[in-house]
Motif scaffolding. Structure first.
Motif, PDB file in Angstrom:
ATOM      1  N   ASP A 156      25.584  43.711  59.140  1.00  0.00           N
ATOM      2  CA  ASP A 156      25.463  43.681  57.686  1.00  0.00           C
ATOM      3  C   ASP A 156      24.353  42.678  57.379  1.00  0.00           C
ATOM      4  O   ASP A 156      24.552  41.469  57.540  1.00  0.00           O
ATOM      5  CB  ASP A 156      26.790  43.242  57.062  1.00  0.00           C
ATOM      6  CG  ASP A 156      26.726  43.161  55.548  1.00  0.00           C
ATOM      7  OD1 ASP A 156      25.616  43.283  54.992  1.00  0.00           O
ATOM      8  OD2 ASP A 156      27.776  42.975  54.916  1.00  0.00           O
ATOM      9  N   GLU A 190      29.284  50.760  56.404  1.00  0.00           N
ATOM     10  CA  GLU A 190      30.181  50.723  55.257  1.00  0.00           C
ATOM     11  C   GLU A 190      31.562  51.217  55.659  1.00  0.00           C
ATOM     12  O   GLU A 190      31.747  52.365  56.071  1.00  0.00           O
ATOM     13  CB  GLU A 190      29.619  51.604  54.139  1.00  0.00           C
ATOM     14  CG  GLU A 190      30.501  51.706  52.920  1.00  0.00           C
ATOM     15  CD  GLU A 190      30.853  50.357  52.326  1.00  0.00           C
ATOM     16  OE1 GLU A 190      32.068  50.019  52.329  1.00  0.00           O
ATOM     17  OE2 GLU A 190      29.934  49.638  51.899  1.00  0.00           O
ATOM     18  N   GLU A 193      34.299  51.438  53.705  1.00  0.00           N
ATOM     19  CA  GLU A 193      35.009  52.189  52.681  1.00  0.00           C
ATOM     20  C   GLU A 193      34.693  53.680  52.782  1.00  0.00           C
ATOM     21  O   GLU A 193      33.525  54.067  52.853  1.00  0.00           O
ATOM     22  CB  GLU A 193      34.617  51.686  51.289  1.00  0.00           C
ATOM     23  CG  GLU A 193      35.026  50.252  51.016  1.00  0.00           C
ATOM     24  CD  GLU A 193      36.532  50.080  51.019  1.00  0.00           C
ATOM     25  OE1 GLU A 193      37.231  51.011  50.574  1.00  0.00           O
ATOM     26  OE2 GLU A 193      37.006  49.020  51.468  1.00  0.00           O
ATOM     27  N   LYS A 224      31.793  56.221  50.827  1.00  0.00           N
ATOM     28  CA  LYS A 224      30.703  55.385  50.350  1.00  0.00           C
ATOM     29  C   LYS A 224      29.561  55.419  51.355  1.00  0.00           C
ATOM     30  O   LYS A 224      29.789  55.435  52.558  1.00  0.00           O
ATOM     31  CB  LYS A 224      31.163  53.936  50.149  1.00  0.00           C
ATOM     32  CG  LYS A 224      32.028  53.716  48.921  1.00  0.00           C
ATOM     33  CD  LYS A 224      32.284  52.223  48.705  1.00  0.00           C
ATOM     34  CE  LYS A 224      33.101  51.988  47.450  1.00  0.00           C
ATOM     35  NZ  LYS A 224      33.333  50.529  47.220  1.00  0.00           N
ATOM     36  N   ASN A 257      27.455  56.430  56.367  1.00  0.00           N
ATOM     37  CA  ASN A 257      28.038  55.084  56.271  1.00  0.00           C
ATOM     38  C   ASN A 257      27.371  54.049  57.182  1.00  0.00           C
ATOM     39  O   ASN A 257      27.823  52.920  57.266  1.00  0.00           O
ATOM     40  CB  ASN A 257      29.538  55.129  56.566  1.00  0.00           C
ATOM     41  CG  ASN A 257      29.845  55.597  57.990  1.00  0.00           C
ATOM     42  OD1 ASN A 257      28.944  55.860  58.782  1.00  0.00           O
ATOM     43  ND2 ASN A 257      31.131  55.692  58.307  1.00  0.00           N
ATOM     44  N   SER A 300      25.793  53.846  52.897  1.00  0.00           N
ATOM     45  CA  SER A 300      25.303  52.516  53.240  1.00  0.00           C
ATOM     46  C   SER A 300      23.781  52.460  53.049  1.00  0.00           C
ATOM     47  O   SER A 300      23.208  53.294  52.342  1.00  0.00           O
ATOM     48  CB  SER A 300      25.681  52.169  54.678  1.00  0.00           C
ATOM     49  OG  SER A 300      25.395  50.818  54.960  1.00  0.00           O
ATOM     50  N   HIS A 310      23.548  48.626  57.814  1.00  0.00           N
ATOM     51  CA  HIS A 310      24.864  48.109  57.451  1.00  0.00           C
ATOM     52  C   HIS A 310      25.897  49.216  57.576  1.00  0.00           C
ATOM     53  O   HIS A 310      25.680  50.342  57.107  1.00  0.00           O
ATOM     54  CB  HIS A 310      24.839  47.582  56.018  1.00  0.00           C
ATOM     55  CG  HIS A 310      26.191  47.366  55.417  1.00  0.00           C
ATOM     56  ND1 HIS A 310      27.089  46.460  55.931  1.00  0.00           N
ATOM     57  CD2 HIS A 310      26.804  47.936  54.352  1.00  0.00           C
ATOM     58  CE1 HIS A 310      28.198  46.476  55.201  1.00  0.00           C
ATOM     59  NE2 HIS A 310      28.050  47.366  54.238  1.00  0.00           N
TER      60      HIS A 310
END
Length: 334
Positions: free
Chosen positions: A49, A77, A79, A82, A102, A84, A75
Motif C-alpha cells: 500500500d 484492496e 474490500e 472495490k 483489486n 484499487s 495497492h
C-alpha cells in the motif's frame, strides 16, 4: 512452544498485513550488491500500500541516488467490489492510475505491470509465498523479498535454493508494524534474493577436523551428521547433513548442495520431495557406554563415562532436525 507460532497463526488466518519497518529495509538494501543492481532499473513493489509502504518511501526518497528509471507500486484492496490503484514515479512526478481490479499480484493487470519491471522488492503475503515466488520465476524477474526462513524446507522452494536460483540475503526481520500501529514480533523471518551479492562469495572458515565419534553417520543415508555450521570438518570430502542455518553462510564456490535421495542406503528409505534428510528417516544410532544402566545423553557425558568402571555397552538412537546435504568443492588452505 515454537517461536514461529505467531507466523503460523497469521498464515492460517490469512492475516498478511504486516508493514516492514524502514530501518530493516535500509539495513538490507543499502548493501553494495543491491545498489548496483538498481541502476537504470524499474522497481516494482507489487504487494504494498503506497500510502503505508516503507518500500515505496525508501525508493522514492533515494530515487536519484540509486539512479532508478521508474518506481511502481500497486495497492491491494481488501474490500470486495472495490477497485484499487497503481502509483508510478519517474523521479519528478507521481502518477496515479485506477485499476479495474483489486490489485492482487496474481491479477492480469498486475502481471502486465510485472512484465515491465526489472526488480521486484516487497514483503509478499506469508500465506501465498509459494505462489508468489513461482510467479517471479515464471516471468524471470530479479527480486528481493521477505519470507519465512522455514520456506527453505518447502518442496516447491528448496529446488530453487539447490540450483542456485535463490539465496538468503543479509539480515533477519524481527518486527513488523500492523495496520493498528502495534508491533508484531516474529522469530524466523529473513530476506531472499536472486541478485548476486558479496555475501555469497565469502567462504565459511573451517577449523574442525573429522572423527567418527563426533560425526556419526545416518542410519538411512550415506552421509555424516554435523550439528552446527561452525563444526563442519575441513578435512571431510564426503556428504554431510548440515542444519538449514547453513544457508545463511552458503558459498556455492565452496560447497555443493546435493539431493539427499541420491544417498539413501536402500530403496526402502522413502524419497523425500524436499530432498532433505528429515523426519523419522533422519535417525542416528550409535553405541554408547552407560554406568548402572543409565544411558548418557550427550558426548560430554560419554567421555566422562569412559573414565568410569562397571561400564555397559548400549545403543542410543536419536532423530535430527531437517538437514541439507552438502559436499565440499574447494579445500581449506589452513
Amino acid at each position: 512452544m515454537a517461536k514461529n507460532e505467531t507466523l503460523h497463526k497469521a498464515k492460517e488466518a490469512k492475516n498478511d498485513e504486516f508493514y516492514t519497518q524502514m530501518a530493516d529495509i535500509q539495513t538490507e538494501l543499502n548493501h553494495t550488491g543491491y545498489q548496483k543492481a538498481f541502476i537504470g532499473k524499474t522497481i516494482y513493489c507489487n504487494c504494498d500500500d503506497p500510502e503505508e509502504s516503507n518500500f515505496w518511501k525508501y525508493f522514492k526518497i533515494r530515487f536519484k541516488a540509486l539512479k532508478l528509471k521508474e518506481l511502481i507500486s500497486t495497492h491491494y484492496e481488501k474490500e470486495p467490489d472495490k477497485s484499487s490503484y497503481v502509483l508510478r514515479y519517474d523521479g519528478e512526478n507521481v502518477k496515479r492510475e485506477e485499476l479495474a481490479g483489486n490489485g492482487d499480484f496474481r491479477s492480469e493487470e498486475c502481471i502486465e505491470l510485472l512484465k515491465t519491471a526489472d526488480v521486484v522488492v516487497t514483503n509478499p503475503p506469508f500465506s501465498l509465498f509459494r505462489e508468489y515466488v513461482a510467479q517471479l520465476e515464471e516471468y524471470k524477474k530479479k527480486f528481493i523479498i521477505i519470507g519465512n526462513k522455514n520456506a527453505i524446507t518447502y518442496k516447491e522452494f528448496f529446488p530453487l535454493i539447490k540450483e542456485n536460483k535463490v539465496w538468503i540475503g543479509y539480515d533477519n526481520v524481527k518486527e513488523f508494524k500492523k495496520p493498528d500501529g502495534t508491533i508484531q514480533k516474529f522469530g524466523n523471518i529473513g530476506w531472499y534474493t536472486n541478485i548476486d551479492i558479496d555475501k555469497r562469495h565469502e567462504n565459511i572458515e573451517l577449523t574442525a577436523r573429522y572423527n567418527d565419534e563426533d560425526y556419526p553417520e545416518y542410519d538411512n543415508y550415506n552421509a555424516i551428521n554435523v550439528d552446527r555450521v561452525n563444526e563442519i570438518p575441513r578435512d571431510y570430502k564426503g556428504v554431510m547433513g548440515v542444519p538449514i542455518t547453513f544457508l545463511d553462510k552458503y558459498n556455492p564456490e565452496q560447497f555443493e548442495i546435493v539431493n539427499a535421495n541420491d544417498y539413501r542406503k536402500s530403496k526402502e528409505v522413502p524419497e523425500k520431495a524436499t530432498m532433505l534428510i528429515k523426519d523419522k528417516e533422519a535417525k542416528i544410532t550409535v553405541e554408547v557406554e552407560s554406568n548402572n544402566n543409565i544411558i548418557p545423553t550427550d558426548r560430554q557425558t560419554d567421555r566422562q563415562t569412559d573414565r568410569q568402571t562397571d561400564r555397559q555397552t548400549d545403543r542410543q538412537t536419536r532423530t535430527t532436525y531437517a538437514r541439507i546435504c552438502i559436499k565440499r568443492i574447494t579445500c581449506s588452505r589452513k
